[in-house]
Design a protein around this motif. Structure first.
Motif, short mmCIF file in Angstrom:
data_model
loop_
_atom_site.label_atom_id
_atom_site.label_comp_id
_atom_site.label_asym_id
_atom_site.label_seq_id
_atom_site.Cartn_x
_atom_site.Cartn_y
_atom_site.Cartn_z
N ARG A 99 0.84 -1.20 0.00
CA ARG A 99 0.00 0.00 0.00
C ARG A 99 0.87 1.24 0.00
N GLY A 100 1.96 1.22 0.77
CA GLY A 100 2.86 2.36 0.81
C GLY A 100 3.48 2.66 -0.55
N ALA A 101 3.83 1.63 -1.29
CA ALA A 101 4.39 1.81 -2.63
C ALA A 101 3.34 2.45 -3.55
N HIS A 102 2.09 2.03 -3.41
CA HIS A 102 1.00 2.61 -4.21
C HIS A 102 0.83 4.10 -3.88
N VAL A 103 0.88 4.43 -2.59
CA VAL A 103 0.74 5.83 -2.17
C VAL A 103 1.88 6.66 -2.74
N ARG A 104 3.10 6.15 -2.70
CA ARG A 104 4.25 6.89 -3.25
C ARG A 104 4.09 7.12 -4.74
N GLU A 105 3.63 6.10 -5.48
CA GLU A 105 3.40 6.24 -6.92
C GLU A 105 2.34 7.30 -7.21
N GLU A 106 1.27 7.27 -6.42
CA GLU A 106 0.18 8.23 -6.59
C GLU A 106 0.69 9.66 -6.33
N ALA A 107 1.45 9.83 -5.26
CA ALA A 107 1.99 11.16 -4.94
C ALA A 107 2.94 11.62 -6.03
N SER A 108 3.77 10.71 -6.53
CA SER A 108 4.71 11.07 -7.59
C SER A 108 3.98 11.55 -8.83
N SER A 109 2.92 10.83 -9.18
CA SER A 109 2.14 11.19 -10.36
C SER A 109 1.37 12.49 -10.16
N ASP A 110 0.65 12.59 -9.04
CA ASP A 110 -0.19 13.77 -8.78
C ASP A 110 0.63 15.04 -8.62
N LEU A 111 1.80 14.93 -8.00
CA LEU A 111 2.59 16.12 -7.66
C LEU A 111 3.84 16.28 -8.52
N ASN A 112 4.02 15.35 -9.48
CA ASN A 112 5.18 15.40 -10.36
C ASN A 112 6.50 15.43 -9.57
N ILE A 113 6.61 14.47 -8.63
CA ILE A 113 7.80 14.31 -7.81
C ILE A 113 8.40 12.95 -8.13
N ALA A 114 9.68 12.92 -8.39
CA ALA A 114 10.34 11.66 -8.73
C ALA A 114 10.28 10.69 -7.55
N PRO A 115 9.88 9.43 -7.80
CA PRO A 115 9.84 8.45 -6.70
C PRO A 115 11.24 8.17 -6.18
N THR A 116 11.32 7.90 -4.90
CA THR A 116 12.62 7.64 -4.26
C THR A 116 12.54 6.34 -3.48
N PRO A 117 13.69 5.75 -3.19
CA PRO A 117 13.68 4.49 -2.42
C PRO A 117 13.28 4.74 -0.96
N VAL A 118 12.85 3.66 -0.33
CA VAL A 118 12.46 3.68 1.07
C VAL A 118 13.54 2.97 1.87
N ASP A 119 13.85 3.51 3.04
CA ASP A 119 14.78 2.85 3.97
C ASP A 119 14.00 2.36 5.17
N ILE A 120 14.37 1.21 5.68
CA ILE A 120 13.71 0.62 6.85
C ILE A 120 14.77 0.40 7.92
N TYR A 121 14.43 0.86 9.13
CA TYR A 121 15.34 0.75 10.26
C TYR A 121 14.62 0.15 11.45
N GLU A 122 15.33 -0.57 12.28
CA GLU A 122 14.80 -0.95 13.58
C GLU A 122 15.07 0.19 14.54
N VAL A 123 14.08 0.54 15.32
CA VAL A 123 14.26 1.57 16.35
C VAL A 123 14.93 0.87 17.54
N VAL A 124 16.17 1.23 17.81
CA VAL A 124 16.92 0.58 18.88
C VAL A 124 16.98 1.41 20.16
N LEU A 125 16.56 2.66 20.08
CA LEU A 125 16.49 3.53 21.27
C LEU A 125 15.41 4.56 21.05
N GLN A 126 14.55 4.71 22.02
CA GLN A 126 13.51 5.72 21.98
C GLN A 126 13.56 6.46 23.31
N ALA A 127 13.63 7.79 23.24
CA ALA A 127 13.73 8.57 24.48
C ALA A 127 12.50 9.41 24.70
#
Length: 95
Positions: free
Chosen positions: A67-95
């Motif tokens: 679903r997130g990929a679909h949303v990014r494609e839609e935003a890219s098309s609607d707003l004429n913004i080049a799609p970019t890769p997504v990074d995924i991280y584990e949250v190892v510390l939260q303050a």
């Protein structure tokens, strides 16, 4: 907890449209299993925008990713913004 991070470079006059698009999508995202929060960060001078979504588990995040990929494609098309890769991280510390 896991974080999904995406950054894009947008023309500064498109920032309001990007924020509006995110606001439209948010109710559906909020209902996704494991969703914990969302941040949309913008540098209004340069047009750089970073989105961060937080998820209970890697599995929850991965289930939403199609679903997130679909949303990014839609935003890219609607707003004429080049799609970019997504990074995924584990949250190892939260303050």
């Amino acid at each position: 907890m896991f974080a999904r991070i995406n950054s894009v470079q947008a023309e500064t006059d498109k920032l309001a449209g990007l924020v509006g698009f995110a606001e439209e999508q948010f109710p559906e995202v909020r209902e996704a299993p494991g969703f914990k929060g969302f941040y949309l960060l913008a540098d209004r001078q340069s047009g750089k925008v970073v989105s961060i979504s937080l998820w209970d588990s890697d599995d929850d995040l991965r289930r939403f990713e199609a679903r997130g990929a679909h949303v990014r494609e839609e935003a890219s098309s609607d707003l004429n913004i080049a799609p970019t890769p997504v990074d995924i991280y584990e949250v190892v510390l939260q303050a």
